[in-house]
Write a protein that holds these residues in place. Structure first.
Motif, PDB file in Angstrom:
ATOM      1  N   LYS A  68       0.829  -1.208   0.000  1.00  0.00           N
ATOM      2  CA  LYS A  68       0.000   0.000   0.000  1.00  0.00           C
ATOM      3  C   LYS A  68       0.860   1.253   0.000  1.00  0.00           C
ATOM      4  O   LYS A  68       0.595   2.202  -0.759  1.00  0.00           O
ATOM      5  CB  LYS A  68      -0.931  -0.011   1.216  1.00  0.00           C
ATOM      6  CG  LYS A  68      -1.894   1.163   1.236  1.00  0.00           C
ATOM      7  CD  LYS A  68      -2.907   1.033   2.356  1.00  0.00           C
ATOM      8  CE  LYS A  68      -3.917   2.172   2.323  1.00  0.00           C
ATOM      9  NZ  LYS A  68      -4.924   2.040   3.410  1.00  0.00           N
ATOM     10  N   VAL A  69       1.899   1.272   0.828  1.00  0.00           N
ATOM     11  CA  VAL A  69       2.755   2.461   0.893  1.00  0.00           C
ATOM     12  C   VAL A  69       3.507   2.655  -0.427  1.00  0.00           C
ATOM     13  O   VAL A  69       3.533   3.762  -0.986  1.00  0.00           O
ATOM     14  CB  VAL A  69       3.746   2.343   2.066  1.00  0.00           C
ATOM     15  CG1 VAL A  69       4.762   3.485   2.031  1.00  0.00           C
ATOM     16  CG2 VAL A  69       2.998   2.347   3.394  1.00  0.00           C
ATOM     17  N   ALA A  70       4.116   1.582  -0.927  1.00  0.00           N
ATOM     18  CA  ALA A  70       4.907   1.704  -2.156  1.00  0.00           C
ATOM     19  C   ALA A  70       4.047   2.141  -3.334  1.00  0.00           C
ATOM     20  O   ALA A  70       4.436   3.033  -4.107  1.00  0.00           O
ATOM     21  CB  ALA A  70       5.600   0.382  -2.454  1.00  0.00           C
ATOM     22  N   ASP A  71       2.871   1.538  -3.487  1.00  0.00           N
ATOM     23  CA  ASP A  71       2.038   1.857  -4.641  1.00  0.00           C
ATOM     24  C   ASP A  71       1.352   3.212  -4.491  1.00  0.00           C
ATOM     25  O   ASP A  71       1.140   3.923  -5.479  1.00  0.00           O
ATOM     26  CB  ASP A  71       1.005   0.761  -4.860  1.00  0.00           C
ATOM     27  CG  ASP A  71       1.622  -0.532  -5.378  1.00  0.00           C
ATOM     28  OD1 ASP A  71       2.837  -0.531  -5.667  1.00  0.00           O
ATOM     29  OD2 ASP A  71       0.898  -1.539  -5.482  1.00  0.00           O
ATOM     30  N   THR A  72       1.013   3.596  -3.271  1.00  0.00           N
ATOM     31  CA  THR A  72       0.391   4.913  -3.061  1.00  0.00           C
ATOM     32  C   THR A  72       1.341   6.033  -3.470  1.00  0.00           C
ATOM     33  O   THR A  72       0.926   7.028  -4.089  1.00  0.00           O
ATOM     34  CB  THR A  72      -0.014   5.088  -1.588  1.00  0.00           C
ATOM     35  OG1 THR A  72      -1.026   4.138  -1.253  1.00  0.00           O
ATOM     36  CG2 THR A  72      -0.519   6.498  -1.318  1.00  0.00           C
ATOM     37  N   TYR A  73       2.621   5.873  -3.138  1.00  0.00           N
ATOM     38  CA  TYR A  73       3.592   6.930  -3.417  1.00  0.00           C
ATOM     39  C   TYR A  73       4.422   6.649  -4.673  1.00  0.00           C
ATOM     40  O   TYR A  73       5.313   7.432  -5.005  1.00  0.00           O
ATOM     41  CB  TYR A  73       4.503   7.125  -2.204  1.00  0.00           C
ATOM     42  CG  TYR A  73       3.762   7.670  -1.003  1.00  0.00           C
ATOM     43  CD1 TYR A  73       3.472   9.027  -0.899  1.00  0.00           C
ATOM     44  CD2 TYR A  73       3.317   6.824   0.007  1.00  0.00           C
ATOM     45  CE1 TYR A  73       2.775   9.522   0.183  1.00  0.00           C
ATOM     46  CE2 TYR A  73       2.612   7.320   1.105  1.00  0.00           C
ATOM     47  CZ  TYR A  73       2.345   8.673   1.181  1.00  0.00           C
ATOM     48  OH  TYR A  73       1.641   9.164   2.259  1.00  0.00           O
ATOM     49  N   GLY A  74       4.144   5.547  -5.356  1.00  0.00           N
ATOM     50  CA  GLY A  74       4.814   5.248  -6.619  1.00  0.00           C
ATOM     51  C   GLY A  74       6.295   4.993  -6.477  1.00  0.00           C
ATOM     52  O   GLY A  74       7.084   5.382  -7.351  1.00  0.00           O
ATOM     53  N   CYS A  75       6.692   4.324  -5.393  1.00  0.00           N
ATOM     54  CA  CYS A  75       8.112   4.056  -5.173  1.00  0.00           C
ATOM     55  C   CYS A  75       8.356   2.547  -5.082  1.00  0.00           C
ATOM     56  O   CYS A  75       7.433   1.767  -4.839  1.00  0.00           O
ATOM     57  CB  CYS A  75       8.604   4.756  -3.906  1.00  0.00           C
ATOM     58  SG  CYS A  75       7.837   4.184  -2.371  1.00  0.00           S
ATOM     59  N   PRO A  76       9.593   2.097  -5.267  1.00  0.00           N
ATOM     60  CA  PRO A  76       9.890   0.666  -5.197  1.00  0.00           C
ATOM     61  C   PRO A  76      10.013   0.166  -3.763  1.00  0.00           C
ATOM     62  O   PRO A  76      10.323   0.934  -2.843  1.00  0.00           O
ATOM     63  CB  PRO A  76      11.234   0.554  -5.924  1.00  0.00           C
ATOM     64  CG  PRO A  76      11.877   1.887  -5.709  1.00  0.00           C
ATOM     65  CD  PRO A  76      10.757   2.892  -5.699  1.00  0.00           C
ATOM     66  N   ALA A  77       9.762  -1.121  -3.600  1.00  0.00           N
ATOM     67  CA  ALA A  77      10.013  -1.807  -2.335  1.00  0.00           C
ATOM     68  C   ALA A  77      11.218  -2.727  -2.531  1.00  0.00           C
ATOM     69  O   ALA A  77      11.306  -3.445  -3.526  1.00  0.00           O
ATOM     70  CB  ALA A  77       8.797  -2.615  -1.912  1.00  0.00           C
ATOM     71  N   PHE A  78      12.143  -2.685  -1.580  1.00  0.00           N
ATOM     72  CA  PHE A  78      13.378  -3.458  -1.654  1.00  0.00           C
ATOM     73  C   PHE A  78      13.311  -4.599  -0.638  1.00  0.00           C
ATOM     74  O   PHE A  78      13.039  -4.381   0.549  1.00  0.00           O
ATOM     75  CB  PHE A  78      14.588  -2.573  -1.346  1.00  0.00           C
ATOM     76  CG  PHE A  78      14.879  -1.542  -2.390  1.00  0.00           C
ATOM     77  CD1 PHE A  78      15.989  -1.669  -3.230  1.00  0.00           C
ATOM     78  CD2 PHE A  78      14.062  -0.420  -2.538  1.00  0.00           C
ATOM     79  CE1 PHE A  78      16.277  -0.713  -4.190  1.00  0.00           C
ATOM     80  CE2 PHE A  78      14.348   0.540  -3.501  1.00  0.00           C
ATOM     81  CZ  PHE A  78      15.449   0.389  -4.331  1.00  0.00           C
ATOM     82  N   ILE A  79      13.610  -5.830  -1.099  1.00  0.00           N
ATOM     83  CA  ILE A  79      13.582  -6.995  -0.224  1.00  0.00           C
ATOM     84  C   ILE A  79      14.575  -8.027  -0.759  1.00  0.00           C
ATOM     85  O   ILE A  79      14.846  -8.089  -1.967  1.00  0.00           O
ATOM     86  CB  ILE A  79      12.163  -7.598  -0.139  1.00  0.00           C
ATOM     87  CG1 ILE A  79      12.072  -8.637   0.984  1.00  0.00           C
ATOM     88  CG2 ILE A  79      11.729  -8.175  -1.483  1.00  0.00           C
ATOM     89  CD1 ILE A  79      10.639  -9.056   1.302  1.00  0.00           C
TER      90      ILE A  79
END
Length: 225
Positions: A68-79
């Motif tokens: 939700k956070v990554a897609d709301t702000y249009g940023c990547p998630a790193f894992i």
């Protein structure tokens, strides 16, 4: 550098926000269950825009709000790739107990990967995010894909240790993929080699320093790098 954090959700997972200064791009670390409202208040108050979501590992209490956070702000998630499967299947392999109960709560929720996922597959790599250089150390033990994120705050180093190292404790290793031997090796080779004044910001509980844990943590007694 601006760094703040708050405990989120049933298991009080620490979600952190860091940025070079107010009004800048920011990094969000481990946005867990029910993290979005408190996170939004911090971002709005300090005029911050997330440039990345960093995940110390794939357990549900750390990744619950990542999509939700990554897609709301249009940023990547790193894992780390070893834990990536938990983004879409957070209950896989979890049994009974509190953690399993939290995982089963997720059955009613729809979990999917963020639109942008970046795998942290290079131990010791450094990545530039939001004007901040982040060093990534692979620290398996709690999970196969656990990592520690390190940044420089003036003359002091800051380590976001997830569930690898806590104040006066270490991460549990009895969940699927856990290894006590790997955990202690990770702590010895990746954390105890850091300066004593390195600030430890763990996934749960209070902050500490490497020096404090080196000399007082009962789980680290007798361990030297």
């Amino acid at each position: 550098m601006f760094i703040t954090g708050f405990p989120a959700g049933m298991l009080a997972c620490n979600c952190y926000v860091l940025a070079p200064c107010e009004g800048a791009d920011a990094i969000v670390v481990d946005p867990g269950q029910r993290a979005t409202a408190a996170l939004r208040r911090i971002l709005d108050e300090h005029r911050l825009t997330p440039a990345a979501v960093l995940l110390t590992h794939g357990h549900i209490d750390h990744i619950w709000s990542a999509q939700k956070v990554a897609d709301t702000y249009g940023c990547p998630a790193f894992i780390h790739p070893a834990d990536r499967f938990m983004l879409t299947d957070p209950i896989k392999g979890f049994g009974r107990g509190l953690f399993g109960g939290l995982a089963r709560m997720a059955v009613g929720a729809m979990f999917r990967e963020p639109r942008q996922v970046v795998e942290l597959d290079r131990d010791g790599d450094k990545i530039e995010l939001g004007g901040i250089t982040v060093a990534v150390d692979h620290t398996p033990g709690h999970t196969p894909g656990s990592v520690v994120f390190r940044v420089e705050q003036g003359p002091q180093q800051v380590a976001f240790t997830g569930d690898t190292l806590f104040r006066s404790s270490v991460g549990r290793t009895d969940l699927p993929g856990g290894s006590g031997r790997d955990l202690l090796e990770s702590i010895v080779t990746k954390l105890l080699v850091l300066d004593d004044d390195t600030l430890v910001l763990p996934g749960h509980g209070d902050r500490s320093t490497i020096g404090t844990e080196r000399h007082t943590n009962p789980f680290l007694e007798g361990l030297t790098p």
